[in-house]
Scaffold this motif. Structure first.
Motif, PDB file in Angstrom:
ATOM      1  N   LEU A 266       0.836  -1.203   0.000  1.00 35.48           N
ATOM      2  CA  LEU A 266       0.000   0.000   0.000  1.00 35.48           C
ATOM      3  C   LEU A 266       0.872   1.255   0.000  1.00 35.48           C
ATOM      4  N   ILE A 270       1.340   4.325  -2.690  1.00 34.06           N
ATOM      5  CA  ILE A 270       1.142   5.728  -2.301  1.00 34.06           C
ATOM      6  C   ILE A 270       2.322   6.578  -2.751  1.00 34.06           C
ATOM      7  N   ILE A 314      -4.223   8.761   6.340  1.00 39.90           N
ATOM      8  CA  ILE A 314      -4.534   7.459   5.754  1.00 39.90           C
ATOM      9  C   ILE A 314      -4.310   6.408   6.840  1.00 39.90           C
ATOM     10  N   LEU A 337      -8.882   8.750   5.615  1.00 37.60           N
ATOM     11  CA  LEU A 337      -9.203   7.715   4.632  1.00 37.60           C
ATOM     12  C   LEU A 337      -8.907   6.340   5.207  1.00 37.60           C
ATOM     13  N   ASN A 338      -9.919   5.468   5.222  1.00 37.04           N
ATOM     14  CA  ASN A 338      -9.728   4.065   5.599  1.00 37.04           C
ATOM     15  C   ASN A 338      -9.411   3.276   4.336  1.00 37.04           C
ATOM     16  N   PRO A 339      -8.193   2.744   4.193  1.00 34.45           N
ATOM     17  CA  PRO A 339      -7.785   2.168   2.905  1.00 34.45           C
ATOM     18  C   PRO A 339      -8.378   0.814   2.565  1.00 34.45           C
ATOM     19  N   ALA A 356     -11.975   3.970   1.204  1.00 34.83           N
ATOM     20  CA  ALA A 356     -11.471   3.812  -0.162  1.00 34.83           C
ATOM     21  C   ALA A 356     -12.209   2.685  -0.877  1.00 34.83           C
ATOM     22  N   GLU A 535      -4.113  -0.248  -5.162  1.00 35.77           N
ATOM     23  CA  GLU A 535      -5.086   0.486  -4.356  1.00 35.77           C
ATOM     24  C   GLU A 535      -4.433   1.694  -3.690  1.00 35.77           C
ATOM     25  N   GLY A 536      -3.214   1.515  -3.164  1.00 31.75           N
ATOM     26  CA  GLY A 536      -2.510   2.634  -2.561  1.00 31.75           C
ATOM     27  C   GLY A 536      -2.268   3.748  -3.561  1.00 31.75           C
ATOM     28  N   MET A 539      -5.814   5.565  -4.449  1.00 34.49           N
ATOM     29  CA  MET A 539      -6.427   6.424  -3.424  1.00 34.49           C
ATOM     30  C   MET A 539      -5.582   7.669  -3.166  1.00 34.49           C
TER      31      MET A 539
END
Length: 597
Positions: A266, A270, A314, A337-339, A356, A535-536, A539
């Protein structure tokens, strides 16, 4: 992979294109061209000594290919970590061929050699004449990888004096002064540099991801107990706090299969998104905090003066730390933000908190929307596996179907073999509120409009298909994608009946943004990106753009959706609620999975 091996690989990737540099109108003997091409391929395959021997023959002839051969000789020596030899060959190239049209590449490789040798001033001097736009990002990465090794304040101040326009040096000097210096002149220098270059963050991102603790961050930004005044307008940079259970004390760079590997995936996604945002003119400063399931440490962190500068949080991933962070976010107008969470309870009455992922309630709504497209009866059977999240999703879907006046004629947990699943199915329902009706196995196929199956076991999907065939149920099946093993199951698994997959993590590998990200990730991390890395990336890219476009507080909810198609998954939509309303449902068509909703 440590920084040194990373740059060895990057230099090779950046320079492979030299093989195809055009030599139009040049008269080259066929045997020389053949020897050169073969030598370059030896460099690419790692046979450096043989490559250098063949390249040296070409260099001695001083022909058209000599500067190219000199460059590849230097590259081979660099890959062997013979930095002095590589540097000497590049100096020779520059002396004998000062007008060579690829001199920027030679200067970049020379700088990399000097960086490895700790000759930072020589490295920055070599970078100064480079004018090729395509190399600017690589130059920044090179500096960010090596210059943080400088811990001597006087040495860094001298570099800043010699290269006053170098932003990486300026940011590193600000950071070092804030962490170590107390001299008034040094602090004034830090203020001047901050006014010119902004706050540190980007230049120090090559340090271990979770090495930044609340105490270290506080010492960087000052320890005053006064909470700074926050603005809600778009600004020039945004501070993002990543609160993950990195568990640094257990970290080992040689250990790939860590229980929390998804956390590092993640975070790596990011970081790549942050670089993309920087290219778009959006500066994001990442601050990584090692936050496990410890409420007291979380409370101490959010109450530290340095944390008041945060614009986006995050995480955290655990319930109690998340509750503390959510309360802080609401009080201070900070986005949280909840990943990976899928519980709508985490964002209920939490205006600054977002998921997310689509919540289970949102997934149930979208599956029901898809079911309305089926032509069969409004009668459904719902089955689920043994995992808690399987049953939670099944319960959410049952509630949604009842809300839409469907009849749920079977609702139960199933497991084991296909025959065991088939035996467990009991097709009963109610035609009125009080009169039950039994349905025989022969009637089942024509009286069930569709079946929904939620399972986290990758072997259960095939078993459910077999069980439905044994019970002669012919209606469409909507199943969670996690119930199938896409590597083990043959294509016929997905084509033998009307099968739809609820697939929140769906990534269409045929799309160009996906391929570009995978290539970049492999180049940086030497491994294929997991879905968590994607996903990281998504978002951070979305919320970074939202901060730059809408400021720190979303005033108009209609703007809270992804309006470009350069995301790796399916994008984001928060126009109706604080959980993501994008829920892909896919079907196998024309040789690949495609979204149908």
């Amino acid at each position: 992979m440590n920084g040194r091996l990373y740059w060895l690989k990057q230099i090779t990737v950046a320079c492979i294109g030299l093989l195809s540099w055009p030599l139009a109108n040049a008269q080259i003997a066929p045997d020389v061209q053949k020897r050169y091409t073969a030598a370059v391929k030896l460099v690419q395959t790692g046979d450096y000594e043989r490559a250098k021997a063949d390249l040296n023959v070409i260099i001695q002839k001083r022909g058209v290919l000599a500067p190219y051969a000199s460059y590849y000789y230097a590259l081979a020596a660099f890959r062997q970590r013979n930095y002095n030899q590589s540097r000497l060959m590049l100096r020779q190239l520059m002396e004998f061929f000062p007008d060579w049209r690829k001199m920027d590449d030679a200067n970049y490789l020379l700088a990399a050699n000097c960086m490895e040798l700790g000759q930072y001033e020589d490295a920055l001097t070599a970078l100064q004449p480079i004018r090729t736009p395509a190399l600017r990002a690589d130059i920044t990465k090179l500096e960010q990888n090596f210059l943080p090794r400088i811990t001597n304040l006087d040495q860094l101040k001298q570099l800043n004096k010699s290269f006053p326009n170098d932003r990486v040096v300026g940011l590193l000097l600000i950071d070092l002064i804030q962490r170590t210096a107390g001299d008034k002149d040094d602090l004034e220098l830090s203020d001047r540099l901050t006014n010119r270059f902004g706050v540190p963050g980007i230049a120090t991102a090559s340090t271990p991801p979770a090495a930044t603790t609340s105490q270290a961050s506080a010492s960087r930004t000052g320890t005053s107990g006064t909470q700074p005044t926050r603005t809600v307008r778009p600004k020039g940079y945004y501070n993002v706090a990543v609160m993950f259970p990195f568990r640094v004390e257990d970290f080992s760079s040689d250990k790939r299969l860590r229980s929390n590997q998804y956390i590092y995936d993640l975070y790596n996604g990011i970081k790549i998104a942050r670089a993309r945002l920087q290219e778009e003119g959006i500066t994001v400063n990442l601050f990584a905090y090692d936050v496990d399931n410890d409420a007291n440490k979380t409370l101490e962190l959010v109450n530290s003066p340095a944390f008041a500068q945060t614009d986006l949080i995050i995480g955290p991933l655990y319930v109690e730390p998340n509750r503390i962070a959510s309360a802080y976010a609401n009080k201070n107008n900070i986005l949280l933000l909840n990943p990976i969470a899928t519980s709508s309870e985490l964002v209920a009455n939490q205006p600054m908190s977002f998921l997310a992922q689509p919540s289970m309630n949102q997934q149930a709504i979208k599956v029901a929307e898809q079911a309305r497209n089926f032509t069969g009866l409004r009668r459904a059977a719902i089955y689920f596996g043994p995992m808690r999240k399987d049953s939670l999703l099944a319960v959410s879907y049952q509630a949604e179907l009842k809300r839409q006046n469907y009849q749920v004629i079977d609702f139960r947990k199933v497991s084991g073999t296909a025959q065991a699943m088939a035996d467990a199915m009991q097709f009963t329902g109610t035609t009125t509120a009080t009169r039950p009706v039994s349905i025989t196995a022969q009637q089942a196929g024509s009286t069930i409009g569709h079946v929904f199956f939620a399972s986290s076991n990758a072997d259960d999907g095939v078993r459910m298909l077999d069980a439905l065939s044994r019970r002669k149920v012919t209606g469409p099946l909507i199943a969670t994608a996690s119930a199938f093993d896409f590597y083990k199951n043959p294509i016929s698994t997905f084509t033998r009946r009307d099968l739809y997959l609820l697939y929140p993590d769906f990534i269409d590998s045929s799309r160009e943004p996906v391929n570009t990200f995978q290539e970049e990730y492999i180049a940086k991390r030497n491994t294929i990106p997991s879905v968590f890395a994607s996903e990281g990336y998504d978002m951070m890219l979305f919320f970074g753009r939202q901060l730059a476009k809408n400021g720190l507080m979303p005033r108009n909810r209609m703007n809270l959706h992804s309006d470009t198609d350069d995301y790796l998954l399916s994008g984001f939509d928060y126009t109706q609620s604080n959980d993501n309303q994008i829920v892909p449902i896919v079907k196998y068509e024309d040789g690949r999975f495609v979204k149908v909703n």
